[in-house]
Enzyme design. Structure first.
Site, PDB file in Angstrom:
ATOM      1  N   ASP A  91     -99.585  10.740 -39.170  1.00 58.28           N
ATOM      2  CA  ASP A  91     -98.767  11.066 -39.560  1.00 58.28           C
ATOM      3  C   ASP A  91     -98.823  13.090 -40.228  1.00 58.28           C
ATOM      4  O   ASP A  91     -98.105  12.276 -41.731  1.00 58.28           O
ATOM      5  CB  ASP A  91     -97.082  11.445 -38.954  1.00 58.28           C
ATOM      6  CG  ASP A  91     -97.117  11.572 -37.220  1.00 58.28           C
ATOM      7  OD1 ASP A  91     -98.307  10.705 -37.558  1.00 58.28           O
ATOM      8  OD2 ASP A  91     -96.176  10.733 -37.270  1.00 58.28           O
ATOM      9  N   LYS A 153     -97.021  17.619 -33.937  1.00 60.03           N
ATOM     10  CA  LYS A 153     -95.435  16.567 -33.973  1.00 60.03           C
ATOM     11  C   LYS A 153     -94.450  18.459 -34.286  1.00 60.03           C
ATOM     12  O   LYS A 153     -94.832  18.700 -35.238  1.00 60.03           O
ATOM     13  CB  LYS A 153     -95.447  15.864 -34.465  1.00 60.03           C
ATOM     14  CG  LYS A 153     -94.688  15.287 -35.086  1.00 60.03           C
ATOM     15  CD  LYS A 153     -94.500  13.897 -36.241  1.00 60.03           C
ATOM     16  CE  LYS A 153     -92.795  13.639 -36.440  1.00 60.03           C
ATOM     17  NZ  LYS A 153     -93.358  12.660 -37.616  1.00 60.03           N
ATOM     18  N   LYS A 182     -95.519  15.075 -29.959  1.00 58.07           N
ATOM     19  CA  LYS A 182     -94.872  14.244 -30.729  1.00 58.07           C
ATOM     20  C   LYS A 182     -93.013  14.971 -30.759  1.00 58.07           C
ATOM     21  O   LYS A 182     -93.297  15.917 -31.734  1.00 58.07           O
ATOM     22  CB  LYS A 182     -95.265  13.338 -31.231  1.00 58.07           C
ATOM     23  CG  LYS A 182     -94.150  12.325 -32.238  1.00 58.07           C
ATOM     24  CD  LYS A 182     -94.164  11.083 -32.906  1.00 58.07           C
ATOM     25  CE  LYS A 182     -93.057  10.605 -34.417  1.00 58.07           C
ATOM     26  NZ  LYS A 182     -93.808  10.185 -35.148  1.00 58.07           N
TER      27      LYS A 182
END
Length: 218
Positions: A91, A153, A182
C-alpha cells in the site's frame, strides 16, 4: 451479510509507531484464525511475519507512509525490498503536494514505477481523501486507473480523517473496471464494514472488525 464474508475482506491492520513483535504476532494469529484478506503491518516486520505465517495469510505493508513525500526512487526501493522480504501486497501513499501542484504526469509515472517494483504483487494506492477536494479525488481515480495499480485506497488513518461513505461511492463511480477499492481509517464496527462493502469496497483496512468479533465471542 455473512460475518465470514466481511472478515474475508479485512486487511487486519497494525501500523502504530510503537508496534512490537508480540503485537504483530497476535495480529497474524487473529488474521489466520478469522481468515482475513491480509495483515497490514510495518515493513520492518514483514520478513519475520511472512516466516511466522508460513504462507497461511498474505502479508501487506505500507511504503511512503504516512506522508507520501519520499522520492520515487525511495518508494520503488521500499516496494522491492518489501516484496523480497515476503510481502504479497503493498500500500503506497501518493505525493499529496504533487496533487496540489497538479503534477498529474509525475503522479502517474510514480505509481507505474512502484507497480513495476512490486514484481507482480498487489499494489494499493492511498490518496488520503481527507486532504483532497472532490475534483482532485476524481482526477486521482483516473490516474490510478491508468497506472495499472490494483486498488485505490481512501486513507492512511494518520492524516486526520478516514474513510467516508461519500468517498467510496465517488471512487465506485470514477475508477475503471479493473481497479478495486479499499476503505481504511475509522471503520468502527460491523455496520460500517457492511456499508462500505455495499458501496463498492472490496477491502477494509481496520483492526476493529476482528476486535468486534472477538468481543462477540466472549
Amino acid at each position: 451479510m455473512e460475518l465470514k464474508e466481511i472478515l474475508g475482506k479485512c486487511d487486519h491492520t497494525l501500523l502504530a509507531q510503537g508496534a512490537t513483535w508480540e503485537e504483530i504476532k497476535l495480529i497474524c494469529d487473529d488474521g489466520m484464525k478469522y481468515e482475513c484478506a491480509s495483515v497490514c503491518i510495518p515493513a520492518s516486520y514483514v520478513k519475520q511475519a511472512a516466516e511466522y505465517v508460513a504462507g497461511k495469510l498474505p502479508i501487506c505493508t505500507v511504503i511512503g507512509f504516512p506522508n507520501g513525500y519520499d522520492t520515487t526512487a525511495a518508494k520503488c526501493f521500499m516496494a522491492s525490498d518489501a516484496v523480497d522480504s515476503g510481502a504479497e501486497e503493498v500500500d503506497m501513499v501518493i505525493n499529496i503536494g504533487w496533487v496540489k501542484d497538479r503534477k498529474w504526469d509525475a503522479l502517474l509515472e510514480e505509481i507505474k514505477a512502484v507497480k513495476t517494483a512490486c514484481k507482480g504483487r498487489l499494489l494499493k494506492v492511498i490518496i488520503e481523501c481527507c486532504l483532497l477536494t472532490d475534483e482532485e479525488k476524481v482526477k486521482m481515480c483516473e490516474i490510478v486507473t491508468a497506472s495499472g495499480a490494483d486498488y485505490i485506497k481512501t486513507s492512511t488513518g494518520f492524516g486526520g480523517g478516514g474513510a467516508t461513505r461519500e468517498d467510496v461511492a465517488l471512487f465506485a463511480k470514477h475508477v475503471g473496471p479493473d481497479v478495486k477499492i479499499k476503505a481504511a481509517g475509522g471503520i468502527a464496527d460491523l455496520k460500517d464494514a457492511e456499508d462500505f462493502i455495499n458501496l463498492g469496497a472490496s477491502r477494509l483496512g481496520t483492526s476493529r472488525i476482528v476486535k468486534a468479533v472477538k468481543a462477540m465471542e466472549n
